[in-house]
Design an enzyme around this catalytic site. Structure first.
Site, PDB file in Angstrom:
ATOM      1  N   ASP A 136       8.559  -0.657  -8.462  1.00  0.00           N
ATOM      2  CA  ASP A 136       8.958  -1.728  -7.540  1.00  0.00           C
ATOM      3  C   ASP A 136       9.701  -2.797  -8.325  1.00  0.00           C
ATOM      4  O   ASP A 136       9.435  -3.006  -9.509  1.00  0.00           O
ATOM      5  CB  ASP A 136       7.727  -2.336  -6.856  1.00  0.00           C
ATOM      6  N   ASP A 155      10.849   1.630   0.063  1.00  0.00           N
ATOM      7  CA  ASP A 155       9.997   0.861   0.976  1.00  0.00           C
ATOM      8  C   ASP A 155      10.835   0.201   2.071  1.00  0.00           C
ATOM      9  O   ASP A 155      10.440   0.164   3.237  1.00  0.00           O
ATOM     10  CB  ASP A 155       9.222  -0.218   0.219  1.00  0.00           C
TER      11      ASP A 155
END
Length: 175
Positions: A136, A155
């Site tokens: 991330d 995401d």
């Protein structure tokens, strides 16, 4: 289930060449999402060390972090079983989405939503298989008061796909 009520928009069987070529396009779109996700993660991983942050604006940073759980670090503190669990869920979801894309290839909004979800899910599956965690790096915050959990392009694609899926269902109900 709402998907059972769907009819093929072209009126032809799902085995037709038009449906097959549309399915290939939807799978290609999912592949583009995977490619963008993986290229962005590789780029950030090469440019940053773990935990390193680069402030871009007053509310947005690039920050390399690893997530062993699901969205928003759900179950990240578990002992490691979640890696296999979320990998299996991602693969099962991709198989089912492929089935839905074949059956409903002529429904543009529905298939766009599914392609985004599938591309995002498989992008994160690749991370789990290759690294044992998801990479991330998109970090939004409000001053130093609130940090939204870091996330990635996969995401984002999943969230956008879910929103389009809801919009598609609302439009269908309205009819």
């Amino acid at each position: 289930m709402a998907t059972k009520k769907r009819s093929n928009a072209s009126g032809s069987s799902s085995g037709s060449s038009a449906s097959s070529s549309a399915t290939v396009l939807w799978l290609g779109f999912a592949a583009i999402v995977i490619l963008l996700d993986q290229v962005s993660k590789i780029t950030i991983s090469k440019a940053f060390t773990y935990g390193e942050t680069l402030g871009i604006t007053s509310f947005f940073n690039l920050t390399l972090v690893y997530n062993k759980g699901a969205a928003f670090s759900f179950l990240a503190a578990e002992t490691g079983w979640q890696r296999y669990f979320f990998t299996a869920i991602g693969l099962i979801a991709a198989a089912y989405i492929t089935y839905l894309l074949v059956r409903h290839a002529g429904q543009k909004l529905f298939c766009t939503a599914l392609s985004l979800i599938m591309g995002g899910a498989l992008g994160n599956v690749i991370d789990r298989v290759m690294y044992g965690h998801v990479i991330d790096f998109l970090d939004f915050h409000y001053k130093e008061i609130y940090h939204f959990p870091a996330f990635n392009i996969a995401d984002s694609a999943i969230c956008l796909g879910a929103a389009l899926f809801i919009l598609d269902e609302l439009r269908r109900v309205k009819k």
